[in-house]
Design a protein around this motif. Sequence first.
Motif, PDB file in Angstrom:
ATOM      1  N   LEU A   1       0.833  -1.209   0.000  1.00 14.37           N
ATOM      2  CA  LEU A   1       0.000   0.000   0.000  1.00 14.37           C
ATOM      3  C   LEU A   1       0.863   1.253   0.000  1.00 14.37           C
ATOM      4  O   LEU A   1       0.624   2.193  -0.755  1.00 14.37           O
TER       5      LEU A   1
ATOM      6  N   PHE B   1     -25.757 -12.451  -1.020  1.00  8.55           N
ATOM      7  CA  PHE B   1     -25.216 -11.953   0.246  1.00  8.55           C
ATOM      8  C   PHE B   1     -26.177 -10.986   0.924  1.00  8.55           C
ATOM      9  O   PHE B   1     -26.276 -10.954   2.146  1.00  8.55           O
TER      10      PHE B   1
ATOM     11  N   VAL C   1     -20.226  -1.417  -2.374  1.00  8.06           N
ATOM     12  CA  VAL C   1     -18.782  -1.665  -2.508  1.00  8.06           C
ATOM     13  C   VAL C   1     -18.517  -2.800  -3.492  1.00  8.06           C
ATOM     14  O   VAL C   1     -17.629  -2.694  -4.343  1.00  8.06           O
TER      15      VAL C   1
ATOM     16  N   ASN D   1     -16.389  -2.265  -6.976  1.00  7.61           N
ATOM     17  CA  ASN D   1     -15.127  -2.966  -7.222  1.00  7.61           C
ATOM     18  C   ASN D   1     -15.204  -3.966  -8.366  1.00  7.61           C
ATOM     19  O   ASN D   1     -14.177  -4.448  -8.830  1.00  7.61           O
TER      20      ASN D   1
ATOM     21  N   ALA E   1      -9.277   5.389  -7.192  1.00  6.78           N
ATOM     22  CA  ALA E   1     -10.397   4.462  -7.367  1.00  6.78           C
ATOM     23  C   ALA E   1     -10.716   3.696  -6.086  1.00  6.78           C
ATOM     24  O   ALA E   1     -11.831   3.223  -5.885  1.00  6.78           O
ATOM     25  N   THR E   2      -9.710   3.586  -5.205  1.00  8.13           N
ATOM     26  CA  THR E   2      -9.899   2.821  -3.970  1.00  8.13           C
ATOM     27  C   THR E   2     -10.585   3.629  -2.877  1.00  8.13           C
ATOM     28  O   THR E   2     -11.279   3.071  -2.028  1.00  8.13           O
TER      29      THR E   2
ATOM     30  N   SER F   1     -14.556   3.143  -1.900  1.00  5.75           N
ATOM     31  CA  SER F   1     -14.929   1.878  -1.268  1.00  5.75           C
ATOM     32  C   SER F   1     -14.267   1.749   0.092  1.00  5.75           C
ATOM     33  O   SER F   1     -14.817   1.140   1.015  1.00  5.75           O
ATOM     34  N   LEU F   2     -13.088   2.351   0.224  1.00 13.09           N
ATOM     35  CA  LEU F   2     -12.396   2.301   1.513  1.00 13.09           C
ATOM     36  C   LEU F   2     -13.197   3.036   2.583  1.00 13.09           C
ATOM     37  O   LEU F   2     -13.380   2.545   3.700  1.00 13.09           O
TER      38      LEU F   2
ATOM     39  N   PHE G   1     -16.408   1.115   3.313  1.00  7.96           N
ATOM     40  CA  PHE G   1     -16.119  -0.124   4.017  1.00  7.96           C
ATOM     41  C   PHE G   1     -15.734   0.119   5.466  1.00  7.96           C
ATOM     42  O   PHE G   1     -16.120  -0.634   6.361  1.00  7.96           O
ATOM     43  N   ALA G   2     -14.969   1.182   5.692  1.00  8.95           N
ATOM     44  CA  ALA G   2     -14.578   1.503   7.057  1.00  8.95           C
ATOM     45  C   ALA G   2     -15.817   1.739   7.919  1.00  8.95           C
ATOM     46  O   ALA G   2     -15.865   1.379   9.088  1.00  8.95           O
TER      47      ALA G   2
ATOM     48  N   GLN H   1     -17.653  -2.056   8.271  1.00  8.59           N
ATOM     49  CA  GLN H   1     -16.914  -3.300   8.437  1.00  8.59           C
ATOM     50  C   GLN H   1     -17.414  -4.132   9.618  1.00  8.59           C
ATOM     51  O   GLN H   1     -17.643  -5.327   9.502  1.00  8.59           O
TER      52      GLN H   1
ATOM     53  N   ILE I   1     -20.700  -5.796   8.827  1.00 14.96           N
ATOM     54  CA  ILE I   1     -20.609  -6.905   7.878  1.00 14.96           C
ATOM     55  C   ILE I   1     -20.192  -8.175   8.592  1.00 14.96           C
ATOM     56  O   ILE I   1     -20.829  -9.214   8.449  1.00 14.96           O
ATOM     57  N   THR I   2     -19.129  -8.091   9.374  1.00 16.68           N
ATOM     58  CA  THR I   2     -18.688  -9.295  10.075  1.00 16.68           C
ATOM     59  C   THR I   2     -19.816  -9.807  10.950  1.00 16.68           C
ATOM     60  O   THR I   2     -20.097 -10.997  10.982  1.00 16.68           O
TER      61      THR I   2
END
Lengths: 277, 311
Positions: A26, A152, A204, A208, A251-252, A255-256, A259-260, A263, A266-267
């Motif tokens: 990264l 999902f 997301v 992606n 581009a990231t 979604s980053l 997602f943050a 997260q 989701i788990t």
Amino acid sequence: MRTRTSARVGQYAALLAYLLFLALPLLWLLSTAFKPPRELGSLHPAWIPEDPTLANFRQAFEEQPLLRAALNSLLAAAGAAVVAVLVATPMAYVMARHRTRLARAATGWVVVSQAFPFVLVIIPLFLVLKNLRLIDSLPGLVLVYVVWALPFALWMLAGYVRAVPTELEEAAAVDGAGRLRTLVSVTGPLLAPGIVATALFAFVTAWNEFFFALVLLKTPEKQTLPVILTHFLGAEGVADLGPLAAAAFLATLPSLVVFALIQRRITGGLLTGAVKS
Amino acid sequence: MTAVTEARHTAKSPPGRGRPRRGARRGAWFLVLPALLPILVLSVGPLLHGVLLAFTDAQSGRTEPTRWIGGLNFTDLARDTLFWESFRIGLVWAVGVTVPQFLLALGLALLLNQDLRLRWLARALAIVPWAMPEVVVGIMWRLVYNPDAGILNETLRDLGLGDGRDWLSGLGTALPAVIVVGVWAGMPQTTVALLAGLQNTPRELHEAAALDGAGAWRRFRTVTWPALRPVALAITALNFIWNVNAFALVYVLTNGGPGGRTRLPMLFAYEEAFRYGQFGYAAAMGCVMVAVISVLLALFLAGRLKGGDGA
């Protein structure tokens, strides 16, 4: 006591190795994105750019229609997320509350659908969308993404529904609320955080996604970000490294951020889905 | 995943929960239809259609009607050495990614379950590979592996470990190099799932076992692993399937090269379908992949379930 200390040292060494393995690629992407051409051509590349520049970002926007692609990605991902959640929520409710044959079949389908080789699905899908004149169009891609996100989405949402106590719904029924009324004014608000998390997750995944977009979108003005990014690679793998890294980094970011935010949910959602379904 | 945990649910759930109420079934159809229709039209339908296509000579852009040719595609496929080579590569890739990924993730999950400083950093960082588009992961690693301007070769030179090489173009190094990226990309997700599973294990059990004088390995085998098994099993099976179906990462990293050394089945089928227009033939490849995945998974699940009963 000595064994304890050495175990600790081992643990921290392992943790450090993991952090380096995760972080170094990264950091290298970032470093490359901010390097001027002279340093990129250097035979002894350095971690930190001596002369950091934003020129790569400007060049990236000049070389490829990045803004257009980002807008396409945004539309496809947002469309997919909204539609997927709208159609999935009622079905997830049924799957969670009624152990009918249908609900069981749907749950089985969620698992089975993960095992498809996409190529077996994409060829007929390509033909269907061609007949509907939806090839090379964002609405066509959104349709595909909705179906692709559904397993999902159903899985996560069913988990969230199960977390809502049935007693609350029964109480509302006793108070004289109709079935629909109960769903909308009692269950709905309790599900809202789960619905938002699921929508963001669908967003997301669609943002992606690469394979379907690559096959279904041919005109550059209609392509999404991941597809446009591969144009930077050029023929024979010769690439302009600076702009490539800059565009990839940009581009990231969306979604980053998304997602943050989700997260943890989701788990949680996946796990309740896995353990309780 | 579901089948495994189904029994647990029915056993544990309080009686009367989830029992269908009167009139629920009629309402259910109305609620299910919005999701069911797109699934049937755009997922089940294409899947069945795809199987049918495998028995035809369907090609893209051809004007003559498509003909039914029976098992011809499959007999051709059986003789196609390139396909079997890609198949072998696909298996090496899928096992090569799934197994190390699981072992590393298990170790990490156990590690991150400890009281360690910097644990938060590991968790925060783990989000990044998970959230990154696969295309970006591929691009990023191409920058790392770059023979001249990449950091890997520079680091190796600094450490005095040779002059570096072109990892992604080397006949012998391309597949391992790609596998490393696969592990990198999927490990955080696996770790987080296992970690969540670990945190569901009741702490009292560990403490009781420790009081009884059980060592770390024994505690792992008798307390941790039995509780973790359902999650571990599910995530491993899913990872394996995802890896068999992998496309974007390798498309960006090597596009199947050098000399087909990283041409995964999906890349092969994609080229066959959308470069050469051989829809029927590519569909037959898809069918073979489905069949093999199903058999492998069935064996895997059967073996794991049996192993679990004995423990």
